[in-house]
Motif scaffolding. Structure first.
Motif, short mmCIF file in Angstrom:
data_model
loop_
_atom_site.label_atom_id
_atom_site.label_comp_id
_atom_site.label_asym_id
_atom_site.label_seq_id
_atom_site.Cartn_x
_atom_site.Cartn_y
_atom_site.Cartn_z
N LYS A 194 0.86 -1.18 0.00
CA LYS A 194 0.00 0.00 0.00
C LYS A 194 0.90 1.24 0.00
N ILE A 195 0.67 2.13 -0.97
CA ILE A 195 1.45 3.37 -1.06
C ILE A 195 0.51 4.54 -0.84
N TYR A 196 0.80 5.31 0.21
CA TYR A 196 -0.05 6.42 0.61
C TYR A 196 0.59 7.76 0.26
N TRP A 197 -0.27 8.74 -0.08
CA TRP A 197 0.09 10.15 0.06
C TRP A 197 -0.36 10.52 1.46
N GLN A 198 0.60 10.86 2.33
CA GLN A 198 0.30 11.10 3.74
C GLN A 198 1.06 12.32 4.25
N LYS A 199 0.31 13.36 4.57
CA LYS A 199 0.89 14.60 5.09
C LYS A 199 1.99 15.15 4.18
N GLY A 200 1.75 15.06 2.88
CA GLY A 200 2.68 15.63 1.92
C GLY A 200 3.88 14.76 1.61
N LYS A 201 3.91 13.53 2.12
CA LYS A 201 5.00 12.60 1.83
C LYS A 201 4.44 11.27 1.33
N ILE A 202 5.33 10.41 0.86
CA ILE A 202 4.94 9.10 0.36
C ILE A 202 5.31 8.04 1.39
N ARG A 203 4.30 7.31 1.83
CA ARG A 203 4.51 6.27 2.85
C ARG A 203 4.16 4.92 2.26
N VAL A 204 5.02 3.93 2.54
CA VAL A 204 4.89 2.59 1.99
C VAL A 204 4.66 1.59 3.13
N LEU A 205 3.64 0.75 2.98
CA LEU A 205 3.39 -0.33 3.93
C LEU A 205 3.35 -1.65 3.19
N THR A 206 3.98 -2.68 3.77
CA THR A 206 3.86 -4.03 3.25
C THR A 206 3.36 -4.94 4.37
N LYS A 207 3.19 -6.21 4.06
CA LYS A 207 2.66 -7.17 5.03
C LYS A 207 3.77 -8.08 5.58
N MET A 208 3.51 -8.56 6.78
CA MET A 208 4.40 -9.55 7.40
C MET A 208 3.52 -10.58 8.12
N LEU A 209 4.02 -11.79 8.17
CA LEU A 209 3.28 -12.85 8.86
C LEU A 209 3.33 -12.63 10.37
N LYS A 210 2.22 -12.90 11.03
CA LYS A 210 2.20 -12.80 12.49
C LYS A 210 3.01 -13.93 13.12
N ASP A 211 3.08 -15.04 12.43
CA ASP A 211 3.83 -16.20 12.93
C ASP A 211 4.48 -16.91 11.75
N LEU A 212 5.80 -16.95 11.75
CA LEU A 212 6.52 -17.58 10.63
C LEU A 212 6.35 -19.10 10.61
N ASN A 213 5.77 -19.65 11.65
CA ASN A 213 5.55 -21.10 11.70
C ASN A 213 4.20 -21.51 11.12
N PHE A 214 3.43 -20.54 10.64
CA PHE A 214 2.15 -20.88 10.00
C PHE A 214 2.39 -21.81 8.82
N SER A 215 1.45 -22.75 8.63
CA SER A 215 1.52 -23.66 7.50
C SER A 215 1.12 -22.95 6.21
N ASP A 216 1.35 -23.61 5.07
CA ASP A 216 0.97 -23.03 3.79
C ASP A 216 -0.53 -22.78 3.70
N GLU A 217 -1.32 -23.60 4.41
CA GLU A 217 -2.76 -23.37 4.43
C GLU A 217 -3.11 -22.21 5.35
N GLU A 218 -2.47 -22.12 6.49
CA GLU A 218 -2.78 -21.06 7.46
C GLU A 218 -2.46 -19.67 6.91
N ILE A 219 -1.39 -19.56 6.13
CA ILE A 219 -1.02 -18.22 5.66
C ILE A 219 -1.96 -17.70 4.57
N LEU A 220 -2.89 -18.55 4.11
CA LEU A 220 -3.87 -18.09 3.14
C LEU A 220 -4.94 -17.21 3.77
N HIS A 221 -5.07 -17.26 5.09
CA HIS A 221 -6.08 -16.47 5.78
C HIS A 221 -5.62 -15.02 5.94
#
Length: 306
Positions: A194-221
């Motif tokens: 997600k790339i925002y125009w925020q207060k006159g600047k460009i802010r970038v957000l990406t995602k991270m897993l809450k738990d790196l031990n999640f299975s391939d099925e769990e990370i689909l949620h």
């Protein structure tokens, strides 16, 4: 009788001279009228040329995009209808050309919202196959989006701070098999970028897993993922024109601002993200429900490649 005849003869000769003089005068004045007409035509042509030069159009091919509007359920316009956006009354005043600077304007305000969101948008969604959402791309296949844009108008909240708006995204999507596997009723997955125009600047957000031990099925949620701490480019953009480029490849995501400043995300979270399909989004996704709030985002050009 003789005197009368002579007088009449002189009169006829004199009349002939007058007629000849009038003809000569008409012949002499005719070129002046023609010259004046030529000058007037030349002025009209110059004015027309100036008008043509001042009429500019954005450099954007909409053949592989659909647009979502902040009205209706919300309303969407897909290819091939979107190609005629400039004359489509459904799109006014939400998506239109500004011929003074050659931009495609996206205007939005709090109104109708899409599923999985409480905010309204006037936003393009990539369609690799025009008219269909079913064909998308993975990070292993790669994708690049580049646009030149500006945020010339955006409202402020009660504290005097500017509202923010999303101008670019990479959104995830479940395949039909993944959707059925986890028992979802749609193909929605989180946005990895997600790339925002925020207060006159460009802010970038990406995602991270809450738990790196999640299975391939769990990370689909969707709830298996959360926003990372993000990155804000130091440059002050304000209402000025700027360029954004997004490059996605296997296990890696890069965002460039004005072709010089860059931020790269390359870690285990990006590797895990490879399980999803993706599509690009661009436009104006206003992050406000305040009464009277609105934003305008202008795109000068936009291109995508895979």
């Amino acid at each position: 009788m003789v005197l009368i005849a002579v007088f009449n003869l002189w009169s006829c000769d004199n009349s002939s001279d007058i007629v000849e003089q009038e003809i000569v005068q008409q012949e002499e004045t005719q070129p002046e009228e023609t010259e004046q007409e030529a000058i007037e035509e030349e002025v009209i042509e110059e004015e027309k040329e100036e008008t043509d030069k001042s009429f500019l159009l954005p450099n954007i091919d909409l053949s592989n995009w659909k647009v979502t509007l902040p009205i209706g359920s919300p309303d969407e316009v897909e290819p091939p209808e979107i190609i005629d956006y400039a004359t489509d009354e459904r799109l006014l005043p939400y998506m239109y050309n500004d011929s003074t600077d050659g931009t495609l304007v996206f205007y939005t305000l709090p109104s109708s919202s899409t599923a999985n969101s409480s905010y309204s948008r006037t936003e393009l969604r990539e369609q690799m196959v025009p008219g269909s959402n079913s064909t998308n791309w993975t990070f292993a296949e790669g994708g690049r989006m580049k646009g030149t844009l500006a945020v010339p108008e955006i409202t402020k909240d009660v504290n005097g701070d500017y509202h923010r708006t999303l101008v670019m995204q990479i959104h995830g999507r479940l395949t039909n098999e993944q959707r059925d596997l986890i028992g979802e009723d749609d193909n929605n997955a989180p946005p990895i970028l997600k790339i925002y125009w925020q207060k006159g600047k460009i802010r970038v957000l990406t995602k991270m897993l809450k738990d790196l031990n999640f299975s391939d099925e769990e990370i689909l949620h969707t709830n298996a993922w959360e926003d990372n701490e993000g990155y804000t480019f130091p440059a002050e953009i304000g209402t000025n024109k700027f360029t954004l480029e997004v490059i996605a490849s296997d296990g890696r995501l890069e965002v460039l601002l004005n072709e010089t400043d860059s931020v790269v995300f390359e870690d285990i979270h990006m590797e895990k993200w490879g399980i999803f399909e993706n599509y690009f989004k661009a436009g104006n996704y206003l992050q406000s429900r305040d009464q009277g709030s609105y934003a305008k985002v202008k795109y000068y050009d936009l291109e995508v490649s895979h």
